[in-house]
Design a protein around this motif. Structure first.
Motif, PDB file in Angstrom:
ATOM      1  N   GLU A  32     -18.858   4.994   5.297  1.00  0.00           N
ATOM      2  CA  GLU A  32     -18.728   6.399   4.927  1.00  0.00           C
ATOM      3  C   GLU A  32     -18.222   6.531   3.490  1.00  0.00           C
ATOM      4  OE1 GLU A  32     -15.581   8.997   6.775  1.00  0.00           O
ATOM      5  OE2 GLU A  32     -17.364   9.738   7.831  1.00  0.00           O
ATOM      6  N   ARG A  33     -18.850   7.447   2.732  1.00  0.00           N
ATOM      7  CA  ARG A  33     -18.461   7.727   1.348  1.00  0.00           C
ATOM      8  C   ARG A  33     -18.406   9.246   1.144  1.00  0.00           C
ATOM      9  NH1 ARG A  33     -17.504   2.469  -0.580  1.00  0.00           N
ATOM     10  NH2 ARG A  33     -19.248   1.168  -0.009  1.00  0.00           N
ATOM     11  N   ALA A  34     -17.713   9.639   0.085  1.00  0.00           N
ATOM     12  CA  ALA A  34     -17.732  11.038  -0.325  1.00  0.00           C
ATOM     13  C   ALA A  34     -19.026  11.255  -1.086  1.00  0.00           C
ATOM     14  CB  ALA A  34     -16.526  11.347  -1.208  1.00  0.00           C
ATOM     15  N   VAL A  35     -19.866  12.169  -0.594  1.00  0.00           N
ATOM     16  CA  VAL A  35     -21.174  12.430  -1.208  1.00  0.00           C
ATOM     17  C   VAL A  35     -21.259  13.921  -1.526  1.00  0.00           C
ATOM     18  CG1 VAL A  35     -23.680  12.327  -0.897  1.00  0.00           C
ATOM     19  CG2 VAL A  35     -22.228  10.556   0.120  1.00  0.00           C
ATOM     20  N   CYS A  36     -21.674  14.210  -2.740  1.00  0.00           N
ATOM     21  CA  CYS A  36     -21.812  15.606  -3.143  1.00  0.00           C
ATOM     22  C   CYS A  36     -23.154  16.142  -2.668  1.00  0.00           C
ATOM     23  CB  CYS A  36     -21.705  15.723  -4.661  1.00  0.00           C
ATOM     24  SG  CYS A  36     -21.891  17.432  -5.221  1.00  0.00           S
ATOM     25  N   PRO A  37     -23.154  17.213  -1.844  1.00  0.00           N
ATOM     26  CA  PRO A  37     -24.413  17.795  -1.374  1.00  0.00           C
ATOM     27  C   PRO A  37     -25.159  18.539  -2.489  1.00  0.00           C
ATOM     28  CG  PRO A  37     -22.563  19.081  -0.560  1.00  0.00           C
ATOM     29  CD  PRO A  37     -21.991  17.889  -1.275  1.00  0.00           C
ATOM     30  N   ALA A  38     -24.445  18.930  -3.554  1.00  0.00           N
ATOM     31  CA  ALA A  38     -25.073  19.692  -4.637  1.00  0.00           C
ATOM     32  C   ALA A  38     -25.801  18.792  -5.634  1.00  0.00           C
ATOM     33  CB  ALA A  38     -24.023  20.534  -5.362  1.00  0.00           C
ATOM     34  N   CYS A  39     -25.136  17.729  -6.114  1.00  0.00           N
ATOM     35  CA  CYS A  39     -25.759  16.903  -7.161  1.00  0.00           C
ATOM     36  C   CYS A  39     -26.102  15.494  -6.699  1.00  0.00           C
ATOM     37  CB  CYS A  39     -24.871  16.845  -8.413  1.00  0.00           C
ATOM     38  SG  CYS A  39     -23.378  15.848  -8.238  1.00  0.00           S
ATOM     39  N   GLY A  40     -25.676  15.125  -5.478  1.00  0.00           N
ATOM     40  CA  GLY A  40     -26.033  13.821  -4.926  1.00  0.00           C
ATOM     41  C   GLY A  40     -25.138  12.657  -5.354  1.00  0.00           C
ATOM     42  N   THR A  41     -24.119  12.934  -6.134  1.00  0.00           N
ATOM     43  CA  THR A  41     -23.235  11.854  -6.576  1.00  0.00           C
ATOM     44  C   THR A  41     -22.502  11.242  -5.392  1.00  0.00           C
ATOM     45  OG1 THR A  41     -22.914  12.875  -8.738  1.00  0.00           O
ATOM     46  CG2 THR A  41     -21.246  11.283  -8.051  1.00  0.00           C
ATOM     47  N   VAL A  42     -22.515   9.911  -5.336  1.00  0.00           N
ATOM     48  CA  VAL A  42     -21.764   9.174  -4.318  1.00  0.00           C
ATOM     49  C   VAL A  42     -20.483   8.687  -4.991  1.00  0.00           C
ATOM     50  CG1 VAL A  42     -21.748   7.212  -2.748  1.00  0.00           C
ATOM     51  CG2 VAL A  42     -23.890   8.447  -3.172  1.00  0.00           C
ATOM     52  N   HIS A  43     -19.343   9.001  -4.393  1.00  0.00           N
ATOM     53  CA  HIS A  43     -18.041   8.622  -4.955  1.00  0.00           C
ATOM     54  C   HIS A  43     -17.501   7.403  -4.214  1.00  0.00           C
ATOM     55  CE1 HIS A  43     -17.814  12.263  -7.384  1.00  0.00           C
ATOM     56  NE2 HIS A  43     -18.379  12.869  -6.342  1.00  0.00           N
ATOM     57  N   TYR A  44     -17.292   6.326  -4.947  1.00  0.00           N
ATOM     58  CA  TYR A  44     -16.762   5.093  -4.384  1.00  0.00           C
ATOM     59  C   TYR A  44     -15.272   4.995  -4.685  1.00  0.00           C
ATOM     60  CZ  TYR A  44     -21.665   3.871  -4.038  1.00  0.00           C
ATOM     61  OH  TYR A  44     -23.004   3.871  -3.734  1.00  0.00           O
ATOM     62  N   VAL A  45     -14.517   4.541  -3.703  1.00  0.00           N
ATOM     63  CA  VAL A  45     -13.093   4.309  -3.882  1.00  0.00           C
ATOM     64  C   VAL A  45     -12.874   2.816  -3.659  1.00  0.00           C
ATOM     65  CG1 VAL A  45     -10.769   4.848  -3.068  1.00  0.00           C
ATOM     66  CG2 VAL A  45     -12.539   6.613  -3.061  1.00  0.00           C
ATOM     67  N   ASN A  46     -12.408   2.134  -4.691  1.00  0.00           N
ATOM     68  CA  ASN A  46     -12.248   0.696  -4.639  1.00  0.00           C
ATOM     69  C   ASN A  46     -10.803   0.294  -4.923  1.00  0.00           C
ATOM     70  OD1 ASN A  46     -15.209   1.208  -6.104  1.00  0.00           O
ATOM     71  ND2 ASN A  46     -15.207  -0.160  -4.355  1.00  0.00           N
ATOM     72  N   PRO A  47     -10.424  -0.923  -4.536  1.00  0.00           N
ATOM     73  CA  PRO A  47      -9.050  -1.375  -4.773  1.00  0.00           C
ATOM     74  C   PRO A  47      -8.701  -1.409  -6.258  1.00  0.00           C
ATOM     75  CG  PRO A  47     -10.173  -2.851  -3.256  1.00  0.00           C
ATOM     76  CD  PRO A  47     -11.210  -1.916  -3.821  1.00  0.00           C
ATOM     77  N   LEU A  48      -7.422  -1.255  -6.535  1.00  0.00           N
ATOM     78  CA  LEU A  48      -6.901  -1.354  -7.897  1.00  0.00           C
ATOM     79  C   LEU A  48      -6.407  -2.778  -8.137  1.00  0.00           C
ATOM     80  CD1 LEU A  48      -4.810   1.934  -7.955  1.00  0.00           C
ATOM     81  CD2 LEU A  48      -6.956   1.504  -9.152  1.00  0.00           C
ATOM     82  N   ASN A  49      -6.595  -3.266  -9.356  1.00  0.00           N
ATOM     83  CA  ASN A  49      -6.095  -4.587  -9.727  1.00  0.00           C
ATOM     84  C   ASN A  49      -4.730  -4.459 -10.384  1.00  0.00           C
ATOM     85  OD1 ASN A  49      -8.390  -6.083  -8.924  1.00  0.00           O
ATOM     86  ND2 ASN A  49      -9.441  -5.477 -10.779  1.00  0.00           N
ATOM     87  N   VAL A  50      -3.774  -5.229  -9.883  1.00  0.00           N
ATOM     88  CA  VAL A  50      -2.460  -5.362 -10.504  1.00  0.00           C
ATOM     89  C   VAL A  50      -2.442  -6.745 -11.132  1.00  0.00           C
ATOM     90  CG1 VAL A  50       0.027  -5.540 -10.073  1.00  0.00           C
ATOM     91  CG2 VAL A  50      -1.348  -3.810  -8.877  1.00  0.00           C
ATOM     92  N   VAL A  51      -2.103  -6.810 -12.426  1.00  0.00           N
ATOM     93  CA  VAL A  51      -2.114  -8.083 -13.147  1.00  0.00           C
ATOM     94  C   VAL A  51      -0.734  -8.356 -13.726  1.00  0.00           C
ATOM     95  CG1 VAL A  51      -4.579  -8.087 -13.661  1.00  0.00           C
ATOM     96  CG2 VAL A  51      -3.025  -6.903 -15.204  1.00  0.00           C
ATOM     97  N   GLY A  52      -0.340  -9.624 -13.711  1.00  0.00           N
ATOM     98  CA  GLY A  52       0.970  -9.966 -14.240  1.00  0.00           C
ATOM     99  C   GLY A  52       1.115 -11.457 -14.448  1.00  0.00           C
TER     100      GLY A  52
END
Length: 181
Positions: A28-48
């Protein structure tokens, strides 16, 4: 567990999104019914880094939330336009005012619960001219026996330090991977 339904409106056009599985996807993804954009949510990288001077490790006492006042390795979120190595060096400079030379990737820790991947590099301090940055109250070198184990800010820091000291005793460093529950 992270909740995947936190996007409410399309970043491209502002319309309210629908949650569905796109035809060419498997979740399941957030999809815009108006323009069709699919919004992906991915992990954040922490670097140190695990910055070392002789037999001591440099730790920073946090001046920010979360975990204000507790100790951590210098680390933070990777920025767009930089490599993981560049981000690790930048964070070490920002949080500890320390100049380092990287000596290889040391730990990759998956923190699925908060959607993060933590990457720590072994690093050799080039000098002992370091100072707290705005996100640190204090910056100090610790021998293994002096590490404030009960005052570490994050489990990823604890796990990285335990593996570092174990490898140092063994005389051989390797790449460590782990899942942090």
């Amino acid at each position: 567990m992270l909740h995947a339904r936190h996007i409410k409106h399309c970043r491209a056009c502002g319309s309210e999104v629908d949650y569905l599985v796109p035809a060419d996807d498997n979740r399941e993804r957030a999809v815009c019914p108006a323009c069709g954009t699919v919004h992906y949510v991915n992990p954040l990288n922490v670097v140190g880094t695990v910055p070392v001077w002789q037999d001591r490790v440099l730790l920073c006492r946090r001046n920010i939330e979360p975990r204000y006042g507790l100790w951590t390795l210098p680390a933070g979120f990777m920025e767009l336009g930089e490599t993981t190595e560049q981000g690790a060096v930048r964070e070490t400079d920002e949080e500890a005012g320390a100049r380092v030379e990287l000596e290889g990737l040391f730990a990759v820790l998956n923190v699925v619960r908060v959607g993060q991947v933590h990457l720590f590099y072994r690093a050799r301090l080039l000098d002992t001219d370091f100072h707290p940055g705005p996100e640190s109250i204090e910056v100090r070198l610790f021998e293994e026996s002096q590490v404030p184990w009960d005052e570490l800010a994050f489990r990823t820091v604890r796990e990285t330090l335990l593996r570092y000291f174990e490898d140092r005793r063994r005389g051989q460093f390797r790449l460590h991977t782990a899942d942090i529950a």
